[in-house]
Scaffold this motif. Structure first.
Motif, PDB file in Angstrom:
ATOM      1  N   ARG A  25       0.831  -1.207   0.000  1.00 47.54           N
ATOM      2  CA  ARG A  25       0.000   0.000   0.000  1.00 47.54           C
ATOM      3  C   ARG A  25       0.868   1.261   0.000  1.00 47.54           C
ATOM      4  N   PRO A  26       1.796   1.397  -0.932  1.00 55.57           N
ATOM      5  CA  PRO A  26       2.716   2.537  -0.874  1.00 55.57           C
ATOM      6  C   PRO A  26       2.023   3.889  -1.052  1.00 55.57           C
ATOM      7  N   ARG A  27       1.124   3.983  -2.040  1.00 54.25           N
ATOM      8  CA  ARG A  27       0.510   5.292  -2.302  1.00 54.25           C
ATOM      9  C   ARG A  27      -0.390   5.711  -1.147  1.00 54.25           C
ATOM     10  N   GLN A  28      -1.149   4.791  -0.645  1.00 53.93           N
ATOM     11  CA  GLN A  28      -1.994   5.089   0.508  1.00 53.93           C
ATOM     12  C   GLN A  28      -1.151   5.544   1.692  1.00 53.93           C
ATOM     13  N   LEU A  29      -0.016   4.896   1.882  1.00 49.65           N
ATOM     14  CA  LEU A  29       0.842   5.188   3.024  1.00 49.65           C
ATOM     15  C   LEU A  29       1.455   6.583   2.925  1.00 49.65           C
ATOM     16  N   TRP A  30       1.985   6.930   1.748  1.00 51.16           N
ATOM     17  CA  TRP A  30       2.636   8.245   1.672  1.00 51.16           C
ATOM     18  C   TRP A  30       1.627   9.384   1.660  1.00 51.16           C
ATOM     19  N   ILE A  31       0.424   9.137   1.169  1.00 50.91           N
ATOM     20  CA  ILE A  31      -0.610  10.182   1.212  1.00 50.91           C
ATOM     21  C   ILE A  31      -1.043  10.441   2.659  1.00 50.91           C
ATOM     22  N   ILE A  32      -1.219   9.385   3.436  1.00 52.33           N
ATOM     23  CA  ILE A  32      -1.636   9.549   4.836  1.00 52.33           C
ATOM     24  C   ILE A  32      -0.554  10.244   5.651  1.00 52.33           C
ATOM     25  N   THR A  33       0.697   9.778   5.524  1.00 49.31           N
ATOM     26  CA  THR A  33       1.774  10.388   6.314  1.00 49.31           C
ATOM     27  C   THR A  33       2.026  11.834   5.903  1.00 49.31           C
ATOM     28  N   THR A  34       1.937  12.125   4.616  1.00 53.76           N
ATOM     29  CA  THR A  34       2.098  13.511   4.169  1.00 53.76           C
ATOM     30  C   THR A  34       0.984  14.389   4.731  1.00 53.76           C
ATOM     31  N   GLY A  35      -0.243  13.852   4.753  1.00 52.69           N
ATOM     32  CA  GLY A  35      -1.356  14.611   5.312  1.00 52.69           C
ATOM     33  C   GLY A  35      -1.166  14.917   6.786  1.00 52.69           C
ATOM     34  N   LEU A  36      -0.661  13.947   7.556  1.00 53.46           N
ATOM     35  CA  LEU A  36      -0.408  14.175   8.980  1.00 53.46           C
ATOM     36  C   LEU A  36       0.654  15.250   9.193  1.00 53.46           C
ATOM     37  N   LEU A  37       1.720  15.195   8.399  1.00 57.09           N
ATOM     38  CA  LEU A  37       2.774  16.200   8.531  1.00 57.09           C
ATOM     39  C   LEU A  37       2.272  17.584   8.116  1.00 57.09           C
ATOM     40  N   LEU A  38       1.458  17.641   7.077  1.00 56.13           N
ATOM     41  CA  LEU A  38       0.896  18.931   6.657  1.00 56.13           C
ATOM     42  C   LEU A  38      -0.032  19.496   7.733  1.00 56.13           C
ATOM     43  N   ALA A  39      -0.755  18.630   8.416  1.00 60.83           N
ATOM     44  CA  ALA A  39      -1.621  19.088   9.503  1.00 60.83           C
ATOM     45  C   ALA A  39      -0.801  19.726  10.618  1.00 60.83           C
ATOM     46  N   GLY A  40       0.333  19.110  10.954  1.00 67.17           N
ATOM     47  CA  GLY A  40       1.210  19.720  11.956  1.00 67.17           C
ATOM     48  C   GLY A  40       1.825  21.009  11.467  1.00 67.17           C
ATOM     49  N   ALA A  41       2.233  21.029  10.186  1.00 66.86           N
ATOM     50  CA  ALA A  41       2.854  22.226   9.619  1.00 66.86           C
ATOM     51  C   ALA A  41       1.889  23.405   9.563  1.00 66.86           C
ATOM     52  N   ALA A  42       0.583  23.121   9.540  1.00 65.31           N
ATOM     53  CA  ALA A  42      -0.406  24.200   9.482  1.00 65.31           C
ATOM     54  C   ALA A  42      -0.332  25.104  10.708  1.00 65.31           C
ATOM     55  N   PHE A  43       0.196  24.571  11.802  1.00 68.47           N
ATOM     56  CA  PHE A  43       0.314  25.370  13.027  1.00 68.47           C
ATOM     57  C   PHE A  43       1.660  26.082  13.127  1.00 68.47           C
ATOM     58  N   PHE A  44       2.463  26.014  12.065  1.00 69.91           N
ATOM     59  CA  PHE A  44       3.784  26.659  12.083  1.00 69.91           C
ATOM     60  C   PHE A  44       3.710  28.136  12.456  1.00 69.91           C
ATOM     61  N   PRO A  45       2.718  28.909  11.957  1.00 69.04           N
ATOM     62  CA  PRO A  45       2.664  30.333  12.345  1.00 69.04           C
ATOM     63  C   PRO A  45       2.436  30.562  13.831  1.00 69.04           C
ATOM     64  N   SER A  46       2.007  29.530  14.571  1.00 67.31           N
ATOM     65  CA  SER A  46       1.760  29.717  16.003  1.00 67.31           C
ATOM     66  C   SER A  46       3.049  29.833  16.807  1.00 67.31           C
ATOM     67  N   LEU A  47       4.174  29.474  16.211  1.00 66.51           N
ATOM     68  CA  LEU A  47       5.457  29.592  16.910  1.00 66.51           C
ATOM     69  C   LEU A  47       5.940  31.028  16.813  1.00 66.51           C
ATOM     70  N   GLN A  48       5.834  31.764  17.892  1.00 68.78           N
ATOM     71  CA  GLN A  48       6.216  33.171  17.926  1.00 68.78           C
ATOM     72  C   GLN A  48       7.686  33.302  18.318  1.00 68.78           C
TER      73      GLN A  48
END
Length: 711
Positions: free
Chosen positions: A361-384
């Motif tokens: 399940r390579p494509r499913q795996l990299w899409i899920i992990t990329t989505g999780l990392l993007l979700a964390g990155a969305a809070f990047f502006p919160s680091l003052q």
């Protein structure tokens, strides 16, 4: 012939071990001596070309000798108003000070506007060193003689003393905690008695030699070292040396199980892992050296100091450790027995299951992990990254912080830390008027030559002290300094504005500039190293993209944790840059360890089998290395400073996220899904059989396992 070569075969390892034992004995304590040549005077680490730095140089001309002020603040024990008798007693206490180190006459004790506090300034010599604490104790004893009051010490001198106390454990406690954490993890991973101690000894030798080199450089003024740089050096060397040692010993265990000859296995392990280790070290060392482009002195110091540490870690790993392993062989793993990674059959452990998931399940795996990392990155502006407020500088209750808070309650926020204005003597009136009319300035005073009212003129320049209404480390005070500069520059472009708040403002702006300059340089360096190592363009770009995404996700999560978990209102301005250099360079390390092995397997077996077998072979050792590195950086929390606590969390969490998610799942899934094209522009010759698309989730045929890299 074999019998004639046998003594020579063991002579080289024996000589290497003896040489390193000698170096360890000679320089083993050098890291602990760095405190003798380090400074915790924050003014020494200001931006070279900033306006506030220029003020410090010109300000020296207005004193016979530069001083560091200690501010004494008194409050009535019962919260009542300060009496006239108490004010006289406080002034007498200040004038009675004849302590060695008191440089000049202390000021009288001034009453606050609300009548509930007193303050006095005691100028101290800047070169007190270890005597600073004793001098401050003497001042505190004298101040305590004022009846029915509570005396506290604030100001730069008190802050320096608290910083000195904070770094007091950096030589013993920090190193001890880091080594204990590494030893415990190694004992659990290897389940052997001797090998963990050999790896620890190797890392300590590396730290000793690195400490000796840095000591000489610092003692001769080539680099400037503070407690933060000293602490990061210790952690970086221990972590890097252990990581490299794990990679080499894992390869040695495989080779020993295959060949049965310890000398042959040691040589094969060194030869097989030196490319990955050297490339890994190059990414970290060159990434650190990119900090030389910074305008902040402590950033420039960390660059060469950290690079020296990494080089020493590589030297011990590729010389001392193989030599010891060649001499003792299987005994290193006792009571466990060395086993080769079961890459031929795929094995039945956790990494075999991970590889199976990646394969099916390579494509499913990299899409899920990329989505999780993007979700964390969305809070990047919160680091003052606007700087750490003074009351958050220490993670424990520091006396100087409590004293500054008391001072701020009863006096203007900037009391004791004025904005320093250096103006042309002929335009002093205009500069004074412009400063006094700036919103946020509570008072303006021209430095005079004596009891009279004539300004002190030095080389045609005068000094004006502007007391700010807000706390000197607040955002409001920084805005006031910015407005103050605009107004006095309009009155006279040659006027300079400095002081504590201006230094914080200039440091923040410089750190932002450094981040925008250095990050692209580090990315370019890493990309070039990966291209050379992997002989590909597409794969290096993918690897760099994944570690950058991991960095952004880590900082996004850190922003949430710092604000809602630790209660930090902001981070040091240099934290994002430090986090980037360590996370990206060290994150690429693990991808180098993985993909160099994958490329080696791909040359024999093709991309699909090469990826899967490389993942199984390196999964355990790389994960162990990540856990070790995270634990060593986490040890920085024993130093009670917000900056080091923030770096500790970012690197420890980011390394674990990279090791568990990026290197174990995201990268293998991307390589598996893309297939042989990932090595572009390398050319691949294929068997005529084709595999099913992994996107469909079906099992691939074995035909792709016959791919070969030919260019």
């Amino acid at each position: 012939m074999n019998s004639a070569r046998r003594p020579v075969r063991w002579l080289v390892p024996l000589v290497l071990v003896v040489v390193w034992l000698g170096l360890g004995g000679a320089f083993g304590s050098s890291a602990g001596k760095l405190g003798e040549v380090s400074t915790n005077d924050q003014a020494a680490f200001l931006p070279q070309n900033a306006e506030s730095t220029k003020v410090i140089e010109q300000q020296k001309a207005f004193h016979q000798q530069e001083t560091v002020p200690a501010i004494v603040v008194w409050t009535a024990a019962d919260g009542a108003d300060i009496s006239e008798a108490q004010q006289k007693a406080a002034t007498a206490a200040l004038r009675s000070l004849a302590e060695e180190g008191v440089d000049g006459a202390p000021s009288p004790a001034f009453r606050s506007q609300d009548g509930k506090a007193l303050q006095g300034v005691v100028p101290l010599s800047p070169d007190l060193g270890d005597r600073l604490t004793d001098v401050l104790d003497g001042i505190e004893r004298a101040a305590a003689e004022v009846p029915d009051t509570r005396a506290q010490l604030a100001g730069p001198a008190a802050t320096q003393a608290d910083l000195k106390d904070a770094f007091a454990g950096i030589d013993g406690l920090l190193l001890g905690v880091a080594l204990a954490a590494v030893l415990l993890i190694l004992l659990l991973v290897y389940r052997s008695v001797l090998l963990p101690f050999l790896i620890i000894i190797s890392s300590v030798f590396a730290l000793g030699v690195a400490g000796a080199i840095v000591y000489v450089l610092a003692d001769n003024g080539v680099v400037r070292v503070d407690g933060q740089v000293q602490g990061i050096l210790s952690i970086l060397v221990i972590g890097a040396a252990t990581d490299y040692a794990l990679l080499l010993t894992a390869r040695f265990r495989e080779e020993l199980a295959t060949t049965g000859d310890r000398a042959t296995a040691a040589w094969a392990a060194t030869r097989g892992s030196c490319g990955a280790i050297a490339a890994s070290a190059a990414t970290v060392a060159l990434g650190l050296l990119a900090l030389l482009l910074s305008d902040l002195t402590n950033n420039r110091a960390l660059g060469p100091v950290g690079a020296i540490g990494v080089v020493c870690a590589v030297l011990t790993t590729l010389t001392f450790l193989p030599a010891v392993l060649a001499l003792i062989g299987k005994a290193a793993f006792w009571p466990a027995k060395p086993k080769s990674a079961d890459v031929e059959t795929g094995g039945h452990g956790i990494w075999s299951r991970v590889a199976h998931r990646v394969d099916t399940r390579p494509r499913q795996l990299w899409i899920i992990t990329t989505g999780l990392l993007l979700a964390g990155a969305a809070f990047f502006p919160s680091l003052q990254s606007k700087g750490v407020p003074f009351d958050e500088l220490f993670v424990n209750d520091a006396p100087s912080v409590a004293a500054q808070q008391t001072l701020g309650k009863h006096f203007p926020g900037g009391s004791g830390q004025p904005a320093v204005i250096i103006a042309d003597a002929e335009k002093v009136t205009a500069a004074q008027k412009a400063a006094a009319g700036t919103p946020g300035v509570a008072g303006v005073k021209v430095v005079t030559s004596g009891p009279g009212t004539q300004p002190l003129v030095v080389d045609g320049r005068v000094r004006i002290d502007a007391t700010l209404a807000d706390a000197p480390d607040s955002d409001a005070a920084k805005r006031t300094v910015q407005n103050l500069r605009d107004r006095v520059h309009a009155a006279d472009p040659s006027t300079l504005v400095g002081g504590y708040t201006a230094q914080q403002y200039d440091t923040q702006r410089t750190a932002e500039h450094d981040k925008n300059l250095i990050i692209p340089v580090v990315l370019a360096i890493i990309l070039v190293i990966l291209i050379v190592l992997l002989r590909s363009l597409l794969l290096p770009v993918l690897l760099v993209a994944t570690v950058v995404l991991n960095y952004l996700a880590t900082l996004g999560i850190a922003g949430l944790v710092f604000e809602h978990g630790f209660g930090f209102s902001g981070t040091d301005a240099s934290v994002p840059l430090y986090g980037f250099v360590f996370l990206v360079a060290l994150g690429v390390d693990y991808n180098i360890f993985l993909m160099s092995r994958v490329r080696e397997e791909t040359l024999r077996l093709g991309t699909r089998q090469g990826m899967l077998r490389g993942l199984v072979a390196t999964g355990g050792v790389i994960t162990s290395a990540g856990v070790v590195l995270a634990a060593t950086f986490a040890a920085l929390i024993v130093i009670p400073l917000a900056f080091l606590a923030q770096i500790a969390f970012i690197v420890a969490f980011g390394v674990l996220l990279d090791t568990i998610v990026v290197r174990s799942l995201l990268v293998p899934a991307l390589v598996r899904d893309i297939g042989p094209a990932v090595w572009w522009p390398g050319r691949l010759s294929r068997e005529p059989h084709r595999e099913h698309s992994p996107a469909s989730g079906s099992e691939a045929t074995s035909a792709e396992g016959n791919d070969r890299i030919v260019g």
